[in-house]
Scaffold this motif. Structure first.
Motif, PDB file in Angstrom:
ATOM      1  N   GLN A 129      52.273  36.243  22.341  1.00  0.00           N
ATOM      2  CA  GLN A 129      52.744  35.524  23.520  1.00  0.00           C
ATOM      3  C   GLN A 129      51.883  34.283  23.777  1.00  0.00           C
ATOM      4  OE1 GLN A 129      55.448  36.372  25.422  1.00  0.00           O
ATOM      5  NE2 GLN A 129      55.883  38.026  23.961  1.00  0.00           N
ATOM      6  N   VAL A 130      52.373  33.409  24.637  1.00  0.00           N
ATOM      7  CA  VAL A 130      51.643  32.199  25.014  1.00  0.00           C
ATOM      8  C   VAL A 130      50.430  32.581  25.864  1.00  0.00           C
ATOM      9  CG1 VAL A 130      51.734  30.035  26.314  1.00  0.00           C
ATOM     10  CG2 VAL A 130      53.683  30.745  24.905  1.00  0.00           C
ATOM     11  N   ILE A 131      49.281  32.000  25.534  1.00  0.00           N
ATOM     12  CA  ILE A 131      48.038  32.243  26.269  1.00  0.00           C
ATOM     13  C   ILE A 131      47.919  31.235  27.402  1.00  0.00           C
ATOM     14  CG2 ILE A 131      45.514  32.247  26.097  1.00  0.00           C
ATOM     15  CD1 ILE A 131      45.907  32.945  23.092  1.00  0.00           C
ATOM     16  N   THR A 132      47.586  31.717  28.599  1.00  0.00           N
ATOM     17  CA  THR A 132      47.475  30.810  29.741  1.00  0.00           C
ATOM     18  C   THR A 132      46.032  30.564  30.180  1.00  0.00           C
ATOM     19  OG1 THR A 132      47.792  32.654  31.286  1.00  0.00           O
ATOM     20  CG2 THR A 132      49.762  31.444  30.587  1.00  0.00           C
ATOM     21  N   SER A 133      45.150  31.551  29.960  1.00  0.00           N
ATOM     22  CA  SER A 133      43.740  31.390  30.325  1.00  0.00           C
ATOM     23  C   SER A 133      42.928  32.515  29.686  1.00  0.00           C
ATOM     24  CB  SER A 133      43.541  31.403  31.851  1.00  0.00           C
ATOM     25  OG  SER A 133      43.909  32.664  32.389  1.00  0.00           O
ATOM     26  N   PHE A 134      41.606  32.379  29.729  1.00  0.00           N
ATOM     27  CA  PHE A 134      40.754  33.462  29.227  1.00  0.00           C
ATOM     28  C   PHE A 134      39.411  33.444  29.948  1.00  0.00           C
ATOM     29  CE2 PHE A 134      39.472  29.997  26.342  1.00  0.00           C
ATOM     30  CZ  PHE A 134      38.086  30.099  26.386  1.00  0.00           C
ATOM     31  N   SER A 135      38.671  34.549  29.802  1.00  0.00           N
ATOM     32  CA  SER A 135      37.350  34.674  30.419  1.00  0.00           C
ATOM     33  C   SER A 135      36.441  35.437  29.471  1.00  0.00           C
ATOM     34  CB  SER A 135      37.464  35.411  31.756  1.00  0.00           C
ATOM     35  OG  SER A 135      36.200  35.600  32.351  1.00  0.00           O
ATOM     36  N   LEU A 136      35.194  34.982  29.330  1.00  0.00           N
ATOM     37  CA  LEU A 136      34.214  35.604  28.434  1.00  0.00           C
ATOM     38  C   LEU A 136      33.346  36.583  29.228  1.00  0.00           C
ATOM     39  CD1 LEU A 136      32.856  35.609  25.562  1.00  0.00           C
ATOM     40  CD2 LEU A 136      31.352  33.801  26.431  1.00  0.00           C
ATOM     41  N   SER A 137      33.110  37.773  28.660  1.00  0.00           N
ATOM     42  CA  SER A 137      32.278  38.770  29.339  1.00  0.00           C
ATOM     43  C   SER A 137      30.820  38.326  29.367  1.00  0.00           C
ATOM     44  CB  SER A 137      32.398  40.129  28.652  1.00  0.00           C
ATOM     45  OG  SER A 137      31.859  40.074  27.344  1.00  0.00           O
ATOM     46  N   GLU A 138      30.063  38.932  30.264  1.00  0.00           N
ATOM     47  CA  GLU A 138      28.651  38.566  30.444  1.00  0.00           C
ATOM     48  C   GLU A 138      27.826  38.797  29.186  1.00  0.00           C
ATOM     49  OE1 GLU A 138      26.325  40.945  33.287  1.00  0.00           O
ATOM     50  OE2 GLU A 138      25.914  39.071  34.325  1.00  0.00           O
ATOM     51  N   ASP A 139      28.177  39.844  28.411  1.00  0.00           N
ATOM     52  CA  ASP A 139      27.428  40.135  27.190  1.00  0.00           C
ATOM     53  C   ASP A 139      27.959  39.386  25.970  1.00  0.00           C
ATOM     54  OD1 ASP A 139      29.777  41.451  26.598  1.00  0.00           O
ATOM     55  OD2 ASP A 139      28.926  43.472  26.675  1.00  0.00           O
ATOM     56  N   ASN A 140      28.956  38.515  26.184  1.00  0.00           N
ATOM     57  CA  ASN A 140      29.526  37.671  25.121  1.00  0.00           C
ATOM     58  C   ASN A 140      30.259  38.469  24.038  1.00  0.00           C
ATOM     59  OD1 ASN A 140      26.879  35.108  24.985  1.00  0.00           O
ATOM     60  ND2 ASN A 140      28.298  35.683  26.583  1.00  0.00           N
ATOM     61  N   LYS A 141      30.560  39.732  24.305  1.00  0.00           N
ATOM     62  CA  LYS A 141      31.182  40.573  23.283  1.00  0.00           C
ATOM     63  C   LYS A 141      32.690  40.733  23.460  1.00  0.00           C
ATOM     64  CE  LYS A 141      27.029  43.365  22.534  1.00  0.00           C
ATOM     65  NZ  LYS A 141      26.444  44.739  22.586  1.00  0.00           N
ATOM     66  N   PHE A 142      33.207  40.332  24.624  1.00  0.00           N
ATOM     67  CA  PHE A 142      34.619  40.553  24.911  1.00  0.00           C
ATOM     68  C   PHE A 142      35.247  39.313  25.542  1.00  0.00           C
ATOM     69  CE2 PHE A 142      32.571  44.663  24.929  1.00  0.00           C
ATOM     70  CZ  PHE A 142      33.445  45.453  24.187  1.00  0.00           C
ATOM     71  N   LEU A 143      36.541  39.180  25.304  1.00  0.00           N
ATOM     72  CA  LEU A 143      37.302  38.062  25.848  1.00  0.00           C
ATOM     73  C   LEU A 143      38.523  38.631  26.576  1.00  0.00           C
ATOM     74  CD1 LEU A 143      36.553  35.070  25.501  1.00  0.00           C
ATOM     75  CD2 LEU A 143      38.349  34.890  23.786  1.00  0.00           C
ATOM     76  N   LEU A 144      38.693  38.239  27.828  1.00  0.00           N
ATOM     77  CA  LEU A 144      39.835  38.668  28.627  1.00  0.00           C
ATOM     78  C   LEU A 144      40.878  37.563  28.588  1.00  0.00           C
ATOM     79  CD1 LEU A 144      40.996  40.792  30.597  1.00  0.00           C
ATOM     80  CD2 LEU A 144      39.864  39.531  32.453  1.00  0.00           C
ATOM     81  N   VAL A 145      42.052  37.875  28.041  1.00  0.00           N
ATOM     82  CA  VAL A 145      43.071  36.858  27.774  1.00  0.00           C
ATOM     83  C   VAL A 145      44.300  37.088  28.648  1.00  0.00           C
ATOM     84  CG1 VAL A 145      44.541  35.829  26.011  1.00  0.00           C
ATOM     85  CG2 VAL A 145      42.244  36.632  25.405  1.00  0.00           C
ATOM     86  N   ASN A 146      44.693  36.055  29.410  1.00  0.00           N
ATOM     87  CA  ASN A 146      45.916  36.100  30.221  1.00  0.00           C
ATOM     88  C   ASN A 146      47.091  35.574  29.394  1.00  0.00           C
ATOM     89  OD1 ASN A 146      43.744  36.250  32.171  1.00  0.00           O
ATOM     90  ND2 ASN A 146      45.313  35.940  33.729  1.00  0.00           N
ATOM     91  N   LEU A 147      48.224  36.277  29.470  1.00  0.00           N
ATOM     92  CA  LEU A 147      49.392  35.912  28.679  1.00  0.00           C
ATOM     93  C   LEU A 147      50.581  35.571  29.564  1.00  0.00           C
ATOM     94  CD1 LEU A 147      49.098  38.744  25.999  1.00  0.00           C
ATOM     95  CD2 LEU A 147      48.362  36.365  25.774  1.00  0.00           C
ATOM     96  N   MET A 148      51.493  34.819  28.978  1.00  0.00           N
ATOM     97  CA  MET A 148      52.692  34.391  29.688  1.00  0.00           C
ATOM     98  C   MET A 148      53.563  35.576  30.103  1.00  0.00           C
ATOM     99  SD  MET A 148      54.233  31.445  30.555  1.00  0.00           S
ATOM    100  CE  MET A 148      53.979  30.128  29.377  1.00  0.00           C
ATOM    101  N   ASN A 149      53.512  36.677  29.343  1.00  0.00           N
ATOM    102  CA  ASN A 149      54.397  37.813  29.614  1.00  0.00           C
ATOM    103  C   ASN A 149      53.842  38.779  30.667  1.00  0.00           C
ATOM    104  OD1 ASN A 149      52.324  38.951  28.180  1.00  0.00           O
ATOM    105  ND2 ASN A 149      53.622  40.228  26.892  1.00  0.00           N
ATOM    106  N   GLN A 150      52.942  38.280  31.523  1.00  0.00           N
ATOM    107  CA  GLN A 150      52.388  39.063  32.625  1.00  0.00           C
ATOM    108  C   GLN A 150      51.535  40.237  32.155  1.00  0.00           C
ATOM    109  OE1 GLN A 150      55.228  38.677  36.325  1.00  0.00           O
ATOM    110  NE2 GLN A 150      56.377  39.640  34.671  1.00  0.00           N
ATOM    111  N   GLU A 151      50.777  40.012  31.080  1.00  0.00           N
ATOM    112  CA  GLU A 151      49.827  41.004  30.594  1.00  0.00           C
ATOM    113  C   GLU A 151      48.458  40.366  30.443  1.00  0.00           C
ATOM    114  OE1 GLU A 151      50.696  43.171  27.079  1.00  0.00           O
ATOM    115  OE2 GLU A 151      52.589  43.977  27.808  1.00  0.00           O
ATOM    116  N   LEU A 152      47.436  41.212  30.520  1.00  0.00           N
ATOM    117  CA  LEU A 152      46.080  40.809  30.181  1.00  0.00           C
ATOM    118  C   LEU A 152      45.654  41.639  28.982  1.00  0.00           C
ATOM    119  CD1 LEU A 152      44.354  40.897  33.703  1.00  0.00           C
ATOM    120  CD2 LEU A 152      45.221  38.909  32.528  1.00  0.00           C
TER     121      LEU A 152
END
Length: 519
Positions: free
Chosen positions: A386-409
């Motif tokens: 799906q289309v990516i709309t935004s993302f956020s990096l975790s404090e420990d730099n090990k994970f990425l939280l990705v927001n998608l167009m289809n209303q999922e993270l």
């Protein structure tokens, strides 16, 4: 006792804990009253001989303990003989020390590298003291204690119970309780041994403590500083507001930053929180002094708008995503240091740099995120369907939280094998850019804005939706969890307000004057 716990082991562990805590008479009394000695006669004799530095006698006793593992016996013998060797050198008895090394230590065939180091002591006695201090991690005052700990680690637990064994078991039990607690959001210092631990929903910031009103249009972005003492918000009204979090958790307006000609899309704090970068929509990046509110520098590139920005870990450089899809690195004075051209970024203002400064992360295609390794000149991709709309990096730099167009993270692990490890659903996103964040104690939760005017909170590991927070009257565009206070959350909305969420017991009384931007 239900039978799982063996009485003899249990009593020994309690006795060990009493001695460790300094309750020597109580520990001895427990041994006497229970009839269960902490150590066998042979082990007790060995420890007494070690305390008396009787190395020859301790070697004889070691072989009487009944250890079946020959390698273990050799390693314990090595430790004892090493102490004998050091003592002989200290007495300047070089011939006896050499004899111990050749005829007792070397035949054990243990730790050849350490044997070479010991041999160097014969040639250079000053080297001996350096080796002894490093091996004992201290001076003579505590060297015997450190040696005893090493010996304990070598011998089986049934022979010599490890230091702090009872504390270790209790800490394990607390860890299990904490991991099983879905709403866990308290500091470890708040744990009690008197009752089983269980947090309720009331430990999640879910009550509006303040409503901040300083913007004249939709609030698009907000972010707490690393030290949790400030909050910055950006708006469609071209303004950035810096708020200060007081010790009472009251949030007050500190600065209103003006100068952008377009809406401000994103904000990023310097590593030491003394400065702030703001990025206007396809415009320029401005660097501000947080203390004074002064604009220190404007970063721009002729004919090319800037769309994203970030700091390097040392605070001496910034990185920006450009309208022409390139990524540029500048020093603080605006000199271009590096530039990566090509399909490196899109018209989306999310960018992250890992704490070691090695990787730059940006959205490079509609459905792909670029992990650019600066040092190895290597690129990896996170690809979504799906289309990516935004993302956020975790404090420990090990994970990425990705927001998608289809209303999922989607939660991606970006260390080793890149893969999705969790999904989060329930929030609404059809037209606008909605941002999410990690937060809470040890970032155990995921929070997100939503177009239905609510804030959504999930448990990070299970993906379970825990809470929805109503209150805003317009789409919630962005959320930020205070990194130093797991019980403070902020949300920004199209209704032109920022809400500060906290625990019910912390709810403020009364109203605050509009002069402070608070109602």
């Amino acid at each position: 006792m239900k039978g799982v716990i063996k009485k003899q082991e249990f009593v020994k562990i309690i006795t060990r804990a009493l001695y460790s805590l300094g309750y020597v008479r109580t520990g001895a009394l427990l041994e006497e009253e229970s009839g269960i000695p902490l150590h066998s006669t042979a082990v007790a004799l060995l420890l007494d001989q070690v305390r008396g530095e009787k190395w020859e006698e301790s070697l004889v006793t070691l072989h009487k303990i009944g250890l079946s593992d020959e390698i273990m016996v050799k390693r314990a013998s090595f430790l004892l003989l090493e102490q004998k060797f050091f003592d002989l050198l200290k007495e300047e008895n070089l011939m006896a020390a050499l004899d111990t090394l050749r005829n007792e230590i070397v035949p054990l065939s243990v730790d050849v590298g350490r044997v070479r180091e010991l041999a160097s002591c014969i040639i250079c006695p000053s080297q001996c003291m350096a080796l002894r201090i490093s091996s004992q991690d201290g001076t003579d005052a505590n060297s015997r204690s450190r040696f005893k700990e090493k010996l304990e680690k070598l011998l089986p637990a049934a022979v010599m119970i490890p230091e702090r064994r009872l504390e270790h078991l209790v800490e394990q039990a607390l860890d299990v309780q904490r991991d099983a607690c879905v709403f866990h959001n308290t500091l470890d210092s708040e744990f009690s041994l008197y009752v089983d631990h269980q947090c309720g929903r009331n430990q999640i910031p879910s009550h509006t403590l303040q409503i901040l009103q300083a913007h004249k249009d939709e609030v698009w972005f907000l972010q707490f500083s690393h030290n949790g003492k400030y909050l910055a918000s950006a708006s469609k009204d071209h303004i950035t507001v810096v708020w200060e979090v007081k010790e009472s958790d009251l949030v007050l307006l500190k600065h209103t930053l003006t100068g952008h000609q377009n809406p401000v899309l994103t904000i990023t704090w310097s590593p030491d929180d003394s400065q702030l970068l703001t990025c206007g929509v396809e415009e320029v990046v401005r660097r501000w002094d947080v203390n004074t509110g002064e604009c220190l520098h404007v970063y721009e590139k002729a004919g090319v708008g800037l769309i994203s920005c970030g700091w390097f870990p040392d605070g001496k450089g910034i990185v920006c995503g450009m309208k022409d899809k390139s990524i540029c690195l500048w020093d603080l004075d605006g000199r271009e240091l590096e530039c990566w051209k090509g399909q490196r970024t899109l018209n989306i203002s999310d960018m992250a740099i890992t704490d070691d400064g090695k990787r730059i992360i940006s959205i490079c295609r509609e459905n792909a995120i670029l992990l650019l390794d600066r040092e190895a000149k290597f690129e990896r991709l996170i690809e979504e369907e799906q289309v990516i709309t935004s993302f956020s990096l975790s404090e420990d730099n090990k994970f990425l939280l990705v927001n998608l167009m289809n209303q999922e993270l989607h939660l991606w692990s970006i260390e080793g094998d890149i893969k999705v490890v969790a999904h989060y659903r329930g929030h609404r996103r059809t037209r606008f850019l909605i941002r999410s964040c990690f937060g809470g104690f040890e970032q155990a939760f995921i929070a997100s804005g939503s177009e239905d005017s609510q804030v959504y909170i999930w448990h990070r590991d299970t993906g379970k939706l825990l809470l929805t927070l109503p209150g805003h009257s317009g789409a919630v565009n962005c959320v930020s969890w205070n990194p130093m206070d797991p019980r403070m959350l902020a949300s920004a909305s199209d209704d032109r307000t920022i809400r500060i969420w906290g625990l019910d017991g912390l709810k403020r009384k009364g109203h605050y004057s509009n002069g402070n931007g608070i109602t």
